[in-house]
Motif scaffolding. Sequence first.
Motif, PDB file in Angstrom:
ATOM      1  N   ASP A  82      32.747  71.230  63.477  1.00 30.42           N
ATOM      2  CA  ASP A  82      31.948  72.200  64.247  1.00 30.42           C
ATOM      3  C   ASP A  82      31.957  73.588  63.620  1.00 30.42           C
ATOM      4  N   SER A 220      31.979  66.672  69.920  1.00 32.18           N
ATOM      5  CA  SER A 220      30.549  66.644  69.636  1.00 32.18           C
ATOM      6  C   SER A 220      30.198  65.665  68.518  1.00 32.18           C
ATOM      7  N   GLU A 224      26.869  58.752  70.266  1.00 34.54           N
ATOM      8  CA  GLU A 224      26.424  58.742  71.655  1.00 34.54           C
ATOM      9  C   GLU A 224      26.890  57.495  72.403  1.00 34.54           C
ATOM     10  N   LYS A 227      30.471  57.918  73.632  1.00 31.40           N
ATOM     11  CA  LYS A 227      30.788  59.144  74.361  1.00 31.40           C
ATOM     12  C   LYS A 227      31.708  58.878  75.549  1.00 31.40           C
ATOM     13  N   ASN A 230      35.444  59.616  75.279  1.00 30.39           N
ATOM     14  CA  ASN A 230      35.878  60.986  75.521  1.00 30.39           C
ATOM     15  C   ASN A 230      35.750  61.375  76.992  1.00 30.39           C
ATOM     16  N   GLU A 240      40.076  69.698  73.724  1.00 34.35           N
ATOM     17  CA  GLU A 240      38.909  70.552  73.554  1.00 34.35           C
ATOM     18  C   GLU A 240      39.174  71.962  74.075  1.00 34.35           C
ATOM     19  N   TYR A 244      39.179  75.174  71.718  1.00 32.07           N
ATOM     20  CA  TYR A 244      38.243  76.251  72.049  1.00 32.07           C
ATOM     21  C   TYR A 244      38.986  77.579  72.247  1.00 32.07           C
ATOM     22  N   ASN A 251      32.960  72.199  71.875  1.00 28.33           N
ATOM     23  CA  ASN A 251      32.138  71.694  72.971  1.00 28.33           C
ATOM     24  C   ASN A 251      33.004  71.522  74.213  1.00 28.33           C
ATOM     25  N   ASN A 253      34.053  71.830  78.084  1.00 27.88           N
ATOM     26  CA  ASN A 253      33.498  71.879  79.430  1.00 27.88           C
ATOM     27  C   ASN A 253      34.646  71.938  80.434  1.00 27.88           C
TER      28      ASN A 253
END
Length: 286
Positions: A82, A220, A224, A227, A230, A240, A244, A251, A253
């Motif tokens: 990333d 990220s 797909e 997914k 995760n 994450e 971050y 990514n 959340n």
Amino acid sequence: MATNESENQVWTEEIKSENSLLSINYKEVWSYRDLLYMLVKRDFITFYKQTILGPLWFIIQPILTMLIYVLLFGQVAKLSTDGMPQIPFYLCGITIWNYFSECLTKTSTVFKDNASVFGKVYFPRLIMPLSIIFSGLMKFGIQFGLFILIILYYTFVEYQIRPNLWIFLTPLLVLLMATFALGLGMIFSSLTTKYKDLVFLLTFGIQLFMYATPVVYPASAMPEKFKFLNDYNPLSGIFECFRYAYLGTGNFNPSNLIFSTLSIFTLLIFGVIIFNKVEKSFMDTV
């Protein structure tokens, strides 16, 4: 006369097996804090005793692992980071994964490894897995210090990363990892008293679990169709958030962290139930 004397006696300790499966005698565990301290000290001192470099292996191990990851996943496989620098990116994942995996591996065999001690003297059995969690924290602290030095370099010298206020959640993230390792470890430890081949399954499973967790790749980068690995992995939100907070990108959340917290403490409840049930009779099967 003897009967009256026995009736007037006041007992300072009472050992019984009629406790609820959900009960944890915190007062009793606290009264054995000196034993907990001795076990943590023993693990830290004896693990690297009679080694040439001693505690320096705490630092050498993550550095060598990080260099291998940079070569294999960064240069050969060219996995995405990333846009983050590869060295702090991989060291971030290694630092927190090492703590989790070591706590889980050691906790999962606590009954089998300490059967001879459990059969000779009484103390709260929870002391043993707790000592593993706390001794692991000492090793994590050293490796985390190395990680912070790398973060400072890339923040104030290279100007490539921007830590943010989410770093203040670090104690919570470490607590969640320790709780997850403790809960899952107690479940496996209880099962391995009867089914010893589960130890081999766990060793293999931890290796697979690492690749289902964003340790060497960002969330990220997950295809797909995978997914869901995760989304339903309690560690994903922790990794994450950690990444971050210290690297400034990713990514992340917050809802994933909430899911991680709820699922981890639910697992801990199941772990306590199974652990309390097995500890009463594990000496018959171990």
